[in-house]
Design a protein around this motif. Structure first.
Motif, PDB file in Angstrom:
ATOM      1  N   THR A   1      36.577  52.072  33.965  1.00 21.80           N
ATOM      2  CA  THR A   1      36.021  50.725  33.834  1.00 21.80           C
ATOM      3  C   THR A   1      34.646  50.762  33.181  1.00 21.80           C
ATOM      4  O   THR A   1      34.359  49.961  32.299  1.00 21.80           O
TER       5      THR A   1
ATOM      6  N   THR B   1      35.036  51.362  29.463  1.00 24.31           N
ATOM      7  CA  THR B   1      35.684  50.220  28.824  1.00 24.31           C
ATOM      8  C   THR B   1      34.697  49.073  28.649  1.00 24.31           C
ATOM      9  O   THR B   1      34.577  48.485  27.574  1.00 24.31           O
TER      10      THR B   1
ATOM     11  N   PHE C   1      36.476  39.543  32.001  1.00 24.41           N
ATOM     12  CA  PHE C   1      37.429  40.607  31.660  1.00 24.41           C
ATOM     13  C   PHE C   1      37.618  41.558  32.849  1.00 24.41           C
ATOM     14  O   PHE C   1      38.741  41.955  33.178  1.00 24.41           O
TER      15      PHE C   1
ATOM     16  N   LEU D   1      39.792  40.025  35.494  1.00 20.92           N
ATOM     17  CA  LEU D   1      41.190  39.940  35.092  1.00 20.92           C
ATOM     18  C   LEU D   1      41.875  41.307  35.128  1.00 20.92           C
ATOM     19  O   LEU D   1      43.083  41.398  35.363  1.00 20.92           O
ATOM     20  N   THR D   2      41.120  42.353  34.848  1.00 18.18           N
ATOM     21  CA  THR D   2      41.730  43.676  34.717  1.00 18.18           C
ATOM     22  C   THR D   2      41.516  44.554  35.944  1.00 18.18           C
ATOM     23  O   THR D   2      41.933  45.697  35.955  1.00 18.18           O
TER      24      THR D   2
ATOM     25  N   TYR E   1      44.662  46.022  37.404  1.00 15.14           N
ATOM     26  CA  TYR E   1      45.265  46.972  36.460  1.00 15.14           C
ATOM     27  C   TYR E   1      44.519  48.309  36.474  1.00 15.14           C
ATOM     28  O   TYR E   1      45.129  49.376  36.544  1.00 15.14           O
ATOM     29  N   PHE E   2      43.194  48.266  36.428  1.00 11.37           N
ATOM     30  CA  PHE E   2      42.426  49.516  36.397  1.00 11.37           C
ATOM     31  C   PHE E   2      42.529  50.268  37.723  1.00 11.37           C
ATOM     32  O   PHE E   2      42.572  51.502  37.745  1.00 11.37           O
TER      33      PHE E   2
END
Ligand SMILES: [Zn+2]
Length: 126
Positions: A62, A65, A91, A94-95, A98-99
């Motif tokens: 993270t 990114t 962002f 939202l992620t 997922y991460f």
């Protein structure tokens, strides 16, 4: 399936067919993993606190990114710093799931070796 595809599809590291996380996805079970692989019975929790180290991978993924995203927005696109931060926070929200999952997937793929014999040979699309 190669190991990279297996990591990103979040499959069992041993057979690369079973899912690491419960399906179908919902927010109430977003972080739940089955105890064992539904295909090859690989233990997804080999020891207590196994995924502690995955947090560091998660931080790494993270942080880099967001760092690159921020650099692109500010230096390449010329976006205002405060706007870029707001976009990155959105962002990140939202992620986040997922991460979190990706970090665990990477982690267990480091520890559990692929064993093609455990895979179902006749399953299509694998
Ligand atoms: Zn498996």
């Amino acid at each position: 399936m190669g190991i990279i595809a297996s990591i990103f599809k979040m499959k069992c590291p041993k057979c690369r067919q079973g899912d690491l996380f419960e399906k179908p996805f919902s927010f109430s079970n977003a972080f739940n993993m089955p105890d064992h692989c539904p295909v090859c019975n690989q233990n997804y929790f080999p020891e207590p606190g196994f995924y502690y180290g995955a947090m560091f991978i998660g931080y790494g993924i993270t942080a880099w990114t967001f760092f690159f995203l921020g650099a692109i927005l500010i230096f390449l696109i010329g976006m205002d710093f405060n706007k870029a931060i707001i976009l990155i926070v959105i962002f990140a929200a939202l992620t986040f799931i997922y991460f979190f999952r990706l970090a665990r997937s990477v982690w267990i793929h480091i520890y559990v070796k692929y064993d093609p014999k455990t895979a179902l040979q006749d399953e299509p699309g694998s």
